[in-house]
Design an enzyme around this catalytic site. Structure first.
Site, PDB file in Angstrom:
ATOM      1  N   ASN A 211       5.173   2.784   0.505  1.00 50.28           N
ATOM      2  CA  ASN A 211       4.156   3.832   0.623  1.00 50.28           C
ATOM      3  C   ASN A 211       3.102   3.381   1.627  1.00 50.28           C
ATOM      4  O   ASN A 211       3.195   2.290   2.197  1.00 50.28           O
ATOM      5  CB  ASN A 211       3.542   4.129  -0.753  1.00 50.28           C
ATOM      6  CG  ASN A 211       2.943   2.886  -1.371  1.00 50.28           C
ATOM      7  OD1 ASN A 211       1.975   2.333  -0.866  1.00 50.28           O
ATOM      8  ND2 ASN A 211       3.563   2.405  -2.450  1.00 50.28           N
ATOM      9  N   ALA A 276      -3.080  -1.771  -6.818  1.00 50.48           N
ATOM     10  CA  ALA A 276      -1.843  -1.687  -6.022  1.00 50.48           C
ATOM     11  C   ALA A 276      -1.204  -0.309  -6.152  1.00 50.48           C
ATOM     12  O   ALA A 276      -1.327   0.355  -7.177  1.00 50.48           O
ATOM     13  CB  ALA A 276      -0.857  -2.749  -6.506  1.00 50.48           C
ATOM     14  N   LYS A 290      23.826  -3.985   5.970  1.00 49.02           N
ATOM     15  CA  LYS A 290      23.131  -2.832   6.545  1.00 49.02           C
ATOM     16  C   LYS A 290      23.941  -1.557   6.274  1.00 49.02           C
ATOM     17  O   LYS A 290      25.161  -1.538   6.507  1.00 49.02           O
ATOM     18  CB  LYS A 290      22.965  -3.045   8.052  1.00 49.02           C
ATOM     19  CG  LYS A 290      22.147  -1.961   8.695  1.00 49.02           C
ATOM     20  CD  LYS A 290      22.060  -2.137  10.203  1.00 49.02           C
ATOM     21  CE  LYS A 290      21.416  -0.909  10.808  1.00 49.02           C
ATOM     22  NZ  LYS A 290      21.664  -0.786  12.231  1.00 49.02           N
ATOM     23  N   PRO A 307       9.288  -0.341 -13.853  1.00 54.84           N
ATOM     24  CA  PRO A 307       8.389  -0.383 -15.008  1.00 54.84           C
ATOM     25  C   PRO A 307       6.991   0.059 -14.584  1.00 54.84           C
ATOM     26  O   PRO A 307       6.581  -0.184 -13.451  1.00 54.84           O
ATOM     27  CB  PRO A 307       8.389  -1.867 -15.409  1.00 54.84           C
ATOM     28  CG  PRO A 307       8.864  -2.602 -14.203  1.00 54.84           C
ATOM     29  CD  PRO A 307       9.761  -1.666 -13.452  1.00 54.84           C
TER      30      PRO A 307
END
Ligand code: CTP
Length: 404
Positions: A211, A276, A290, A307
């Site tokens: 993100n 975080a 890959k 989790p």
């Protein structure tokens, strides 16, 4: 509280060592951080750099002598000593340290050191043989006995070619030491566990799910807690920013690694801040090779839920010995409702809600606008502030909870 430097009066004593030129950068940085700097130079220092340089950089006349003040209406060593929030001496030569250790008042700097009641922060810088000489070490110990703070020099190559301790530390180390000297040590004896940055969930050896978190807010919280005297462990996902000086950094990559690191440090923490941005999902099976664009895996990713680390911590919370638990909620919609929901669901003491779509409040920005929600439903919206100042406001709130 605001950042430690804002509006503070720093008396910057410069003595006659080759590192005197480095003081120029420190003065610029201190002013950028919001401090007022007045420079005092010993006569020997003026042989290395002219007072004009420091006058231009500090924006104030430089004082060099007890008897010839730039302001005839005041007694310089007394007025300067009374005004300042900190007396900083860098570089401090062996000669100056010997004089300070013995309370000698034959220079303007020596008089000010005796006359001020502000903290005194000394950065020794000299040839390593001189620094390690028993006479210098004894003088340094004497300075410590009279409550001057000594920041040990860095090791490395000297101007003369020798190697060893004696170099003036780099600015990030100095900045942290100065910020600590200017801050109330109101979080001393607290153990902070802060998480920051994104997590990365590997797809294959070259790709990952992640993100846009940069870690700036979490690093600002870790730095601010350290400045205020806390022992800080920072569990960080991959970021591009240097860790705050004096903080224990635990580097992780995935949510599972973060869960493990947080669990290990939980028993000693008195405050946990989970800033975080944890990936909610990971690949059920990441590929050791890959993934090729014409393979079946390229179009369908099988995901497994990670989790919820904060939820686990909330469930682990007992009665009186539990740490204070602070979560973050980065929201694009229904901010306060979502924050309130996560606070209750994860059994938190506080949650910090921010708008990730705001102009100056999203990822990578240096500013933030948050609302703090407490477990009684009280909401405290803060104005748009730098992330450093936002961090201090969050810590003010935590300190209040620790006190009560
Ligand atoms: N968090 C966590 N572990 C996760 C997900 C989130 O510890 N797997 C923590 C974050 O560090 C943050 C808080 O939970 O302190 C809220 O995270 P956020 O991403 O805003 O919300 P989620 O709980 O993931 O919920 P949603 O995806 O529905 O917004």
């Amino acid at each position: 509280m605001a950042t430690p430097f804002a509006g503070k009066q720093i008396l910057f004593g410069i003595t006659g060592g080759i590192a005197a030129y480095k003081a120029a950068d420190w003065i610029r940085a201190l002013r950028q951080d919001g401090a007022e700097v007045t420079v005092i130079m010993t006569e020997a220092a003026t042989k290395f750099v002219t007072p004009l340089t420091f006058a231009a950089l500090s924006g104030h006349p430089v004082e060099c002598d007890i008897f010839t003040s730039t302001n005839p209406e005041s007694i310089p060593h007394i007025s300067l000593a009374k005004q300042c929030d900190l007396l900083l001496i860098a570089p401090a030569t062996a000669n100056t340290i010997a004089r300070l250790a013995n309370g000698m008042a034959d220079t303007l700097l020596g008089c000010i050191a005796l006359a001020t009641r502000a903290p005194v922060l000394i950065f020794p810088a000299m040839n390593s043989a001189m620094y390690l000489h028993p006479a210098s070490q004894r003088n340094i110990e004497r300075c410590k006995e009279i409550h001057y703070t000594i920041i040990p020099p860095a090791c490395g190559a000297m101007a003369c070619g020798d190697q060893g301790p004696g170099r003036l530390p780099e600015w990030p180390c100095a900045q942290a030491a100065i910020a600590t000297a200017l801050s109330p040590q109101d979080l001393a004896n607290q153990h902070f566990l802060v998480t920051a940055g994104p997590t990365q969930e590997p797809l294959d050896p070259v790709r990952f799910l992640s993100n846009r978190s940069t870690g700036k807010m979490g690093y600002a919280l870790a730095r601010a807690a350290k400045e205020r005297g806390a022992i800080v462990t920072l569990v960080s996902g991959p970021t591009a920013i240097p860790p705050p000086w004096g903080v224990k950094l635990v580097e992780v990559r995935t949510a599972l690694e973060m869960q493990q690191a947080v669990s290990e440090h939980y028993p000693t923490a008195t405050v946990i801040i989970k800033s975080a941005a944890v990936s909610d999902f990971r690949l059920t099976q990441s590929s050791p090779q890959k993934i090729k664009k014409n393979s079946a895996e390229a179009t369908t990713l099988g995901l497994t839920a990670n989790p919820d680390i904060l939820l686990e911590l909330g469930n682990r919370k007992g009665a009186s010995t539990s740490p204070i638990l602070v979560g973050f909620a980065a929201e694009s919609d229904q901010h306060l409702e979502e924050g309130q929901r996560k606070l209750l669901q994860k059994n938190l003491d506080l949650i910090v809600v921010n708008d990730i779509l705001g102009h100056d409040t999203g990822f990578a920005s240096d500013t933030n606008q948050i609302t703090i929600i407490d477990k009684n439903g009280g909401q405290t919206p803060l104005p748009l502030l730098s992330k450093d100042e936002t961090a201090h406001r969050v810590l003010d709130r935590i300190k209040h909870m620790l006190n009560s």
